[in-house]
Design a protein around this motif. Sequence first.
Motif: not given
Length: 114
Positions: A78-84
């Motif tokens: 589970q990552l935030d949108r930016y990391e993804k």
Amino acid sequence: MKNFRQTKEAWTNDYLDLYLHAKNTGDEKWQEEILEKLYLADQFVIKELEEQHEQKLWKRFDQINEQLLAIYGQLRQQLDRYEKEKLQEKAIELKNQRIDISQKITSAKGSFTN
């Protein structure tokens, strides 16, 4: 990686050493075989350089695959949108590098000359 001249010089020196050993042992057939290879030195050296170059490309290809597997493992978390997005961009970059290396592997034969 050694260049053609350096590789040919080392290869030739090795075969001259073998020739002297064959001569000292009196093995005339072996001497003839070595002389034949010495006459074809350029071909043998080119083949050796091509194989070394191809091995280097395959090693880089494998490294890229390992990096991609690591990225895909991270993407499952589970990552935030930016990391993804950053990881997806990196995966696309690596896939493009892998395509480039695949093309180089395909065209590697015949790439070494004097």
